[in-house]
Motif scaffolding. Structure first.
Motif, PDB file in Angstrom:
ATOM      1  N   ARG A  96       0.830  -1.202   0.000  1.00  0.00           N
ATOM      2  CA  ARG A  96       0.000   0.000   0.000  1.00  0.00           C
ATOM      3  C   ARG A  96       0.863   1.249   0.000  1.00  0.00           C
ATOM      4  NH1 ARG A  96      -3.261   0.242   5.181  1.00  0.00           N
ATOM      5  NH2 ARG A  96      -1.285   1.028   5.959  1.00  0.00           N
ATOM      6  N   ASN A  97       1.967   1.212   0.749  1.00  0.00           N
ATOM      7  CA  ASN A  97       2.827   2.386   0.854  1.00  0.00           C
ATOM      8  C   ASN A  97       3.590   2.679  -0.426  1.00  0.00           C
ATOM      9  OD1 ASN A  97       2.029   2.823   3.460  1.00  0.00           O
ATOM     10  ND2 ASN A  97       3.813   1.858   4.400  1.00  0.00           N
ATOM     11  N   ARG A  98       3.652   1.702  -1.342  1.00  0.00           N
ATOM     12  CA  ARG A  98       4.364   1.950  -2.596  1.00  0.00           C
ATOM     13  C   ARG A  98       3.736   3.082  -3.387  1.00  0.00           C
ATOM     14  NH1 ARG A  98       4.801  -3.158  -6.206  1.00  0.00           N
ATOM     15  NH2 ARG A  98       2.658  -3.437  -5.517  1.00  0.00           N
ATOM     16  N   VAL A  99       2.444   3.293  -3.209  1.00  0.00           N
ATOM     17  CA  VAL A  99       1.766   4.314  -4.004  1.00  0.00           C
ATOM     18  C   VAL A  99       1.124   5.385  -3.133  1.00  0.00           C
ATOM     19  CG1 VAL A  99       1.369   2.857  -6.001  1.00  0.00           C
ATOM     20  CG2 VAL A  99      -0.272   2.825  -4.134  1.00  0.00           C
ATOM     21  N   GLU A 100       1.542   5.481  -1.881  1.00  0.00           N
ATOM     22  CA  GLU A 100       1.045   6.535  -1.013  1.00  0.00           C
ATOM     23  C   GLU A 100       2.141   7.571  -0.816  1.00  0.00           C
ATOM     24  OE1 GLU A 100      -0.467   5.013   2.621  1.00  0.00           O
ATOM     25  OE2 GLU A 100      -2.263   4.161   1.701  1.00  0.00           O
ATOM     26  N   LYS A 105       4.309  16.488  -1.438  1.00  0.00           N
ATOM     27  CA  LYS A 105       5.334  15.849  -2.254  1.00  0.00           C
ATOM     28  C   LYS A 105       4.758  15.395  -3.587  1.00  0.00           C
ATOM     29  CE  LYS A 105       8.193  14.329   1.619  1.00  0.00           C
ATOM     30  NZ  LYS A 105       8.808  13.174   2.323  1.00  0.00           N
ATOM     31  N   ALA A 106       3.496  14.972  -3.570  1.00  0.00           N
ATOM     32  CA  ALA A 106       2.859  14.540  -4.811  1.00  0.00           C
ATOM     33  C   ALA A 106       2.808  15.683  -5.815  1.00  0.00           C
ATOM     34  CB  ALA A 106       1.455  14.017  -4.527  1.00  0.00           C
ATOM     35  N   TRP A 113       4.313  10.949 -10.809  1.00  0.00           N
ATOM     36  CA  TRP A 113       3.803  10.079  -9.744  1.00  0.00           C
ATOM     37  C   TRP A 113       2.542   9.347 -10.184  1.00  0.00           C
ATOM     38  CZ3 TRP A 113       6.044   8.211  -5.626  1.00  0.00           C
ATOM     39  CH2 TRP A 113       5.260   7.508  -4.714  1.00  0.00           C
ATOM     40  N   ARG A 114       1.675  10.017 -10.916  1.00  0.00           N
ATOM     41  CA  ARG A 114       0.468   9.352 -11.406  1.00  0.00           C
ATOM     42  C   ARG A 114       0.831   8.199 -12.341  1.00  0.00           C
ATOM     43  NH1 ARG A 114      -1.114  14.741 -11.561  1.00  0.00           N
ATOM     44  NH2 ARG A 114      -0.707  14.926 -13.801  1.00  0.00           N
ATOM     45  N   ARG A 115       1.852   8.395 -13.151  1.00  0.00           N
ATOM     46  CA  ARG A 115       2.296   7.323 -14.034  1.00  0.00           C
ATOM     47  C   ARG A 115       2.921   6.181 -13.234  1.00  0.00           C
ATOM     48  NH1 ARG A 115       2.452  11.936 -16.941  1.00  0.00           N
ATOM     49  NH2 ARG A 115       1.961  11.826 -19.179  1.00  0.00           N
ATOM     50  N   TYR A 116       3.624   6.538 -12.162  1.00  0.00           N
ATOM     51  CA  TYR A 116       4.197   5.505 -11.295  1.00  0.00           C
ATOM     52  C   TYR A 116       3.085   4.675 -10.654  1.00  0.00           C
ATOM     53  CZ  TYR A 116       6.155   3.444  -7.068  1.00  0.00           C
ATOM     54  OH  TYR A 116       6.487   2.575  -6.066  1.00  0.00           O
ATOM     55  N   CYS A 139       6.767   2.382 -16.785  1.00  0.00           N
ATOM     56  CA  CYS A 139       7.934   2.857 -16.032  1.00  0.00           C
ATOM     57  C   CYS A 139       8.743   3.847 -16.870  1.00  0.00           C
ATOM     58  CB  CYS A 139       8.812   1.673 -15.628  1.00  0.00           C
ATOM     59  SG  CYS A 139       8.101   0.619 -14.345  1.00  0.00           S
ATOM     60  N   ARG A 140       8.894   3.528 -18.139  1.00  0.00           N
ATOM     61  CA  ARG A 140       9.623   4.429 -19.042  1.00  0.00           C
ATOM     62  C   ARG A 140       8.900   5.772 -19.145  1.00  0.00           C
ATOM     63  NH1 ARG A 140       9.182   5.471 -24.503  1.00  0.00           N
ATOM     64  NH2 ARG A 140      11.105   6.125 -25.559  1.00  0.00           N
ATOM     65  N   GLU A 141       7.578   5.733 -19.254  1.00  0.00           N
ATOM     66  CA  GLU A 141       6.799   6.972 -19.311  1.00  0.00           C
ATOM     67  C   GLU A 141       6.936   7.770 -18.015  1.00  0.00           C
ATOM     68  OE1 GLU A 141       2.922   5.510 -20.104  1.00  0.00           O
ATOM     69  OE2 GLU A 141       3.223   5.337 -22.271  1.00  0.00           O
ATOM     70  N   THR A 142       7.020   7.055 -16.890  1.00  0.00           N
ATOM     71  CA  THR A 142       7.197   7.721 -15.597  1.00  0.00           C
ATOM     72  C   THR A 142       8.520   8.478 -15.561  1.00  0.00           C
ATOM     73  OG1 THR A 142       5.905   6.024 -14.449  1.00  0.00           O
ATOM     74  CG2 THR A 142       7.406   7.340 -13.113  1.00  0.00           C
ATOM     75  N   LEU A 143       9.585   7.816 -15.990  1.00  0.00           N
ATOM     76  CA  LEU A 143      10.906   8.449 -15.979  1.00  0.00           C
ATOM     77  C   LEU A 143      10.947   9.648 -16.924  1.00  0.00           C
ATOM     78  CD1 LEU A 143      13.112   5.221 -15.960  1.00  0.00           C
ATOM     79  CD2 LEU A 143      12.606   6.726 -14.030  1.00  0.00           C
ATOM     80  N   LEU A 144      10.352   9.501 -18.098  1.00  0.00           N
ATOM     81  CA  LEU A 144      10.331  10.613 -19.048  1.00  0.00           C
ATOM     82  C   LEU A 144       9.557  11.799 -18.476  1.00  0.00           C
ATOM     83  CD1 LEU A 144       9.730   8.715 -22.419  1.00  0.00           C
ATOM     84  CD2 LEU A 144      11.822   9.892 -21.696  1.00  0.00           C
ATOM     85  N   ALA A 145       8.427  11.505 -17.823  1.00  0.00           N
ATOM     86  CA  ALA A 145       7.625  12.578 -17.233  1.00  0.00           C
ATOM     87  C   ALA A 145       8.405  13.288 -16.131  1.00  0.00           C
ATOM     88  CB  ALA A 145       6.322  12.010 -16.674  1.00  0.00           C
ATOM     89  N   PHE A 146       9.109  12.507 -15.321  1.00  0.00           N
ATOM     90  CA  PHE A 146       9.921  13.109 -14.257  1.00  0.00           C
ATOM     91  C   PHE A 146      11.008  14.008 -14.852  1.00  0.00           C
ATOM     92  CE2 PHE A 146      13.690  12.984 -11.511  1.00  0.00           C
ATOM     93  CZ  PHE A 146      13.155  13.542 -10.356  1.00  0.00           C
TER      94      PHE A 146
END
Length: 210
Positions: A96-100, A105-106, A113-116, A139-146
């Motif tokens: 649960r904490n993986r996505v909280e 910070k969000a 974070w939404r992509r993560y 995951c790739r989209e998450t990194l690109l967004a970051f």
């Protein structure tokens, strides 16, 4: 078989139980721990766990570490059953904490974070190779967004040669240089490179199963 305990370890467990039971400030001897003994230790997936048998005059508890929690021996007469329950509970909490994340910070990581969160959800339900490839794409989209979201940040010194918009490794290295020094800077740069390489590799792995 009970194992001898160092005084500091015994005191730590004693204080934990009395605090959790709300008896730390009580002068009533019936509310004080009378015995602490380590009855078992486990190592699972690289994590060490200790199990303690703790007695109070009117109740007994199992205390299990990493993270520490206590379980009534009335509900769990056997410590191995309590340990199995503990591990399962902690896995659910960690999952649960993986996505909280705290709201403030969000906001800092926004779309990344939404992509993560979407990647975690996809990972939880993945079964076939195609599913895991889909996780890699997220995951790739998450990194690109970051990488994109902080390119105009006030704290970032404008580089002499600007990286391409979707050059995650380049932007990650710039962020690491700006926000850290020494070994931490090197660590952040290296782990960013590896995260990108793993995501891209998995995206094209037609035999991925985990």
């Amino acid at each position: 078989m009970a194992q001898p305990l160092p005084a500091s370890e015994e005191k730590s467990i004693r204080n934990y139980v009395e605090l959790e039971c709300g008896t730390a400030d009580s002068s009533d001897p019936d509310n004080k721990v009378t015995l602490v003994q380590k009855v078992s230790s486990y190592r699972l997936v690289g994590t060490d766990y200790d199990v303690y048998d703790v007695h109070l005059p009117k109740e007994r508890w199992w205390v299990i570490t990493n993270p520490t929690n206590l379980y009534s021996q009335e509900s769990f007469p056997e410590y191995d059953v309590a340990f199995s329950f503990h591990v399962g509970l902690m896995l659910r909490v960690m999952n649960r904490n993986r996505v909280e994340i705290e709201e403030e910070k969000a906001e800092e990581v926004g779309g990344a974070w939404r992509r993560y969160e979407a990647a975690v959800g996809a990972m939880d339900s993945a079964r076939e190779a195609e599913d895991y490839q889909g996780v890699a794409i997220k995951c790739r989209e998450t990194l690109l967004a970051f990488g994109r979201e902080h390119q105009e940040a006030e704290w970032l010194t404008p580089p002499e040669v600007k990286c391409k918009v979707n050059d995650f490794k380049g932007w990650a290295k710039l962020y690491a240089q700006e926000l850290s020094t020494g070994r931490m800077r090197r660590y952040l740069s290296e782990i960013s490179d590896k995260a990108w390489d793993v995501a891209v590799s998995l995206q094209h792995d037609y035999n991925a199963t985990e």
